[in-house]
Scaffold this motif. Structure first.
Motif: not given
Length: 285
Positions: A91-102
């Motif tokens: 989920x850290x990677x998925x959020x980062x790909x959307x410019x979000x912080x997990x």
């Protein structure tokens, strides 16, 4: 499922073996059998309305859990820590790909009863996520119940349970839980239940998304995925109601039927795409 030797999350607190702690409810189930309580409560802990409102019936007393390390030495904590670490990475990677912080959740292991930001955490609730303290609560005896009383077997079935609860944290990070809880407070009981089903099925789908991303690292097999699907079927509202009370009441569903839970987990696993988990706008749940 090959999980041994992998990174373990540091976001785990093991309270097992420390004795009772937290908000303890006096009174409660009356003449309902222990198995029925477990089956009815199983996976119903993430219906946060009764937790946030303090629940119904009985009185509460506050006790303090003793400090210090737990007194239980087994592989449960290691297994849970590895699975949690895998969810952090995915989920850290998925959020980062959307410019979000997990922001990673915490996970508390407990025995019997403990305190949570949402009130009492009790074994009969099953695992649940509390948005007020961003924490998943899990009594590892639930794994034994899964195997011995529900017939759900396999390590990945347990991983599915954990990843489902982390799915609720993902919803919390995205603001979904706050929005749906606000709507449910103004809705009728039937409407509230329907929204709860949408929330739960999305968490199942997110668990499937995680499984897709982690399958190579954990060397997941078809048998692993089948064990998760089998567990999803066994904890569907229809299956639990039939087992506990001998009758199925669809209007009272809060988590979805066995078929729905299987289908949405597999949709997440098949696609690997969180965007495919929009249960709120789906034409067919």
């Amino acid at each position: 499922m090959d999980w041994r030797g992998r990174r373990e999350s540091s976001n785990i607190e093991d309270r097992r073996g420390r004795g009772g702690g937290g908000m303890v409810r006096v009174g409660g189930a009356g003449g309902i059998g222990v198995l029925a309580v477990v089956l009815i409560g199983m996976f119903f802990g993430v219906d946060l309305t009764p937790l946030l409102n303090g629940g119904g019936g009985g009185t509460q007393t506050q006790t303090q859990a003793p400090a210090g390390p737990n007194s239980i030495d087994d592989q449960s904590e290691q297994f849970v820590a590895v699975v949690l670490a895998e969810t952090e990475d995915v989920w850290g990677s998925i959020f980062k790909a959307s410019n979000l912080t997990y922001h990673q959740p915490r996970l508390v292991l407990f025995s019997g009863v403990t305190r949570s930001g949402c009130g009492a955490a009790q074994s009969a609730m099953g695992p649940f996520y509390c948005p007020l303290d961003k924490t998943v609560y899990l009594d590892t005896d639930f794994f034994r119940v899964m195997e011995q009383q529900l017939g759900s077997r396999g390590e990945f079935a347990r991983a599915y349970v954990i990843s489902h609860e982390v799915g609720h944290h993902v919803q919390d990070e995205l603001g979904v839980l706050e929005q749906t809880n606000n709507i449910r407070q103004r809705a009728s009981e039937a409407q509230s239940n329907a929204i709860s089903v949408q929330v739960e099925l999305q968490a199942d789908c997110y668990a499937g998304v995680w499984a897709n991303a982690a399958r190579d690292r954990l060397k997941l097999t078809d048998d692993d995925i089948r064990s998760a699907l089998d567990t999803a079927a066994r904890i569907g509202d229809d299956a639990l109601q039939q087992k506990s009370q001998g009758v199925v009441v669809p209007d009272s569903f809060t988590h979805g039927s066995s078929e729905q839970r299987q289908r949405w987990f597999y949709e997440g696993y098949r696609s690997g795409n969180p965007d495919q988990c929009d249960t709120f706008n789906a034409q067919n749940l």
